[in-house]
Scaffold this motif. Structure first.
Motif, PDB file in Angstrom:
ATOM      1  N   UNK A 137     137.080   9.619  38.264  1.00 48.69           N
ATOM      2  CA  UNK A 137     137.377   8.180  38.209  1.00 48.69           C
ATOM      3  C   UNK A 137     137.978   7.782  36.865  1.00 48.69           C
ATOM      4  N   UNK A 138     137.548   8.427  35.791  1.00 45.68           N
ATOM      5  CA  UNK A 138     138.025   8.071  34.450  1.00 45.68           C
ATOM      6  C   UNK A 138     139.389   8.681  34.121  1.00 45.68           C
ATOM      7  N   UNK A 139     139.651   9.891  34.594  1.00 44.10           N
ATOM      8  CA  UNK A 139     140.772  10.665  34.058  1.00 44.10           C
ATOM      9  C   UNK A 139     141.944  10.880  35.010  1.00 44.10           C
ATOM     10  N   UNK A 140     141.717  10.892  36.298  1.00 41.53           N
ATOM     11  CA  UNK A 140     142.824  11.175  37.225  1.00 41.53           C
ATOM     12  C   UNK A 140     143.652   9.895  37.407  1.00 41.53           C
ATOM     13  N   UNK A 141     144.967   9.975  37.156  1.00 39.88           N
ATOM     14  CA  UNK A 141     145.816   8.770  37.194  1.00 39.88           C
ATOM     15  C   UNK A 141     146.124   8.303  38.626  1.00 39.88           C
ATOM     16  N   UNK A 142     145.177   7.534  39.166  1.00 41.07           N
ATOM     17  CA  UNK A 142     145.300   6.961  40.506  1.00 41.07           C
ATOM     18  C   UNK A 142     145.083   5.459  40.377  1.00 41.07           C
ATOM     19  N   UNK A 143     145.930   4.677  41.051  1.00 41.64           N
ATOM     20  CA  UNK A 143     145.822   3.228  40.982  1.00 41.64           C
ATOM     21  C   UNK A 143     145.550   2.664  42.367  1.00 41.64           C
ATOM     22  N   UNK A 144     144.778   1.593  42.372  1.00 41.79           N
ATOM     23  CA  UNK A 144     144.359   0.973  43.625  1.00 41.79           C
ATOM     24  C   UNK A 144     145.057  -0.370  43.778  1.00 41.79           C
ATOM     25  N   UNK A 145     145.667  -0.577  44.934  1.00 44.45           N
ATOM     26  CA  UNK A 145     146.279  -1.859  45.280  1.00 44.45           C
ATOM     27  C   UNK A 145     145.399  -2.493  46.356  1.00 44.45           C
ATOM     28  N   UNK A 146     144.770  -3.623  46.010  1.00 46.05           N
ATOM     29  CA  UNK A 146     143.846  -4.287  46.936  1.00 46.05           C
ATOM     30  C   UNK A 146     144.551  -5.428  47.657  1.00 46.05           C
ATOM     31  N   UNK A 147     144.362  -5.448  48.962  1.00 49.62           N
ATOM     32  CA  UNK A 147     144.925  -6.504  49.793  1.00 49.62           C
ATOM     33  C   UNK A 147     143.775  -7.399  50.250  1.00 49.62           C
ATOM     34  N   UNK A 148     143.759  -8.642  49.768  1.00 51.93           N
ATOM     35  CA  UNK A 148     142.679  -9.569  50.102  1.00 51.93           C
ATOM     36  C   UNK A 148     142.996 -10.319  51.395  1.00 51.93           C
ATOM     37  N   UNK A 149     141.947 -10.826  52.036  1.00 50.15           N
ATOM     38  CA  UNK A 149     142.119 -11.516  53.318  1.00 50.15           C
ATOM     39  C   UNK A 149     142.922 -12.807  53.161  1.00 50.15           C
ATOM     40  N   UNK A 150     142.987 -13.361  51.927  1.00 49.22           N
ATOM     41  CA  UNK A 150     143.761 -14.590  51.724  1.00 49.22           C
ATOM     42  C   UNK A 150     145.251 -14.307  51.500  1.00 49.22           C
ATOM     43  N   UNK A 151     145.644 -13.032  51.609  1.00 51.85           N
ATOM     44  CA  UNK A 151     147.048 -12.691  51.462  1.00 51.85           C
ATOM     45  C   UNK A 151     147.447 -12.260  50.056  1.00 51.85           C
ATOM     46  N   UNK A 152     146.558 -12.427  49.074  1.00 55.21           N
ATOM     47  CA  UNK A 152     146.890 -12.024  47.711  1.00 55.21           C
ATOM     48  C   UNK A 152     146.684 -10.518  47.551  1.00 55.21           C
ATOM     49  N   UNK A 153     147.359  -9.957  46.531  1.00 59.76           N
ATOM     50  CA  UNK A 153     147.309  -8.533  46.257  1.00 59.76           C
ATOM     51  C   UNK A 153     147.001  -8.349  44.780  1.00 59.76           C
TER      52      UNK A 153
END
Length: 160
Positions: A137-153
């Motif tokens: 979780x600390x070192x591997x370069x992975x990014x999370x894109x969250x899609x919320x129910x209100x349409x925001x990201x």
């Protein structure tokens, strides 16, 4: 007492295909393992008080190699810490490690990070699995894109 510990990395990958804790456990189980510790980090339906609909993980092009390196470094450190003089004639205890992080689109309840560690004794299995999860979780370069129910990201981890 010449008990030697050998480490085997069964899996250390980023996966576009679904992953499961059952798959991880089955891969590390062995007749010499008295303990199998697993972790499954799953997509939850909220973050920061906002309802989440789904999310997507993106990886840096080097992330596959970083994942392998993180696990290899942990094994190297644990191997050095666990040996008490290499007297032969003792038994060899095997520690087996399985780790995978999903990339791509995930739905609520999907496993995003799965790790499993088997060892002769529970203390070592818990310690190695916990450290493994933290380092990935600390070192591997992975990014999370969250899609919320209100349409925001929202992107998470992109500033790290």
């Amino acid at each position: 007492m010449g008990t030697e510990t050998s480490f085997e990395v069964v899996n250390a990958v980023l996966s576009a295909e679904p992953i499961s804790v059952d798959q991880a456990i089955a891969a590390v189980e062995s007749d010499t393992a008295g303990a199998v510790v697993s972790f499954s980090g799953v997509v939850r339906n909220h973050d920061g008080g906002k309802p989440v609909e789904r999310l997507s993980y993106s990886a840096h092009p080097t992330a596959h190699q970083v994942m392998a390196d993180v696990v290899a470094r942990l094994v190297a450190e644990q191997s050095g810490a666990g040996s008490s003089g290499g007297e032969s004639g003792g038994s060899v205890q095997s520690v087996r490690i399985w780790a995978a992080h999903r990339i791509g689109m995930l739905e609520i309840g999907d496993p995003a990070l799965v790790c499993a560690v088997s060892a002769a004794h529970r203390g070592q299995a818990f310690a190695v699995c916990s450290e493994l999860v933290d380092r990935i979780k600390e070192q591997v370069p992975i990014w999370k894109e969250q899609f919320f129910t209100d349409g925001t990201v929202e992107w998470v981890g992109a500033g790290n």
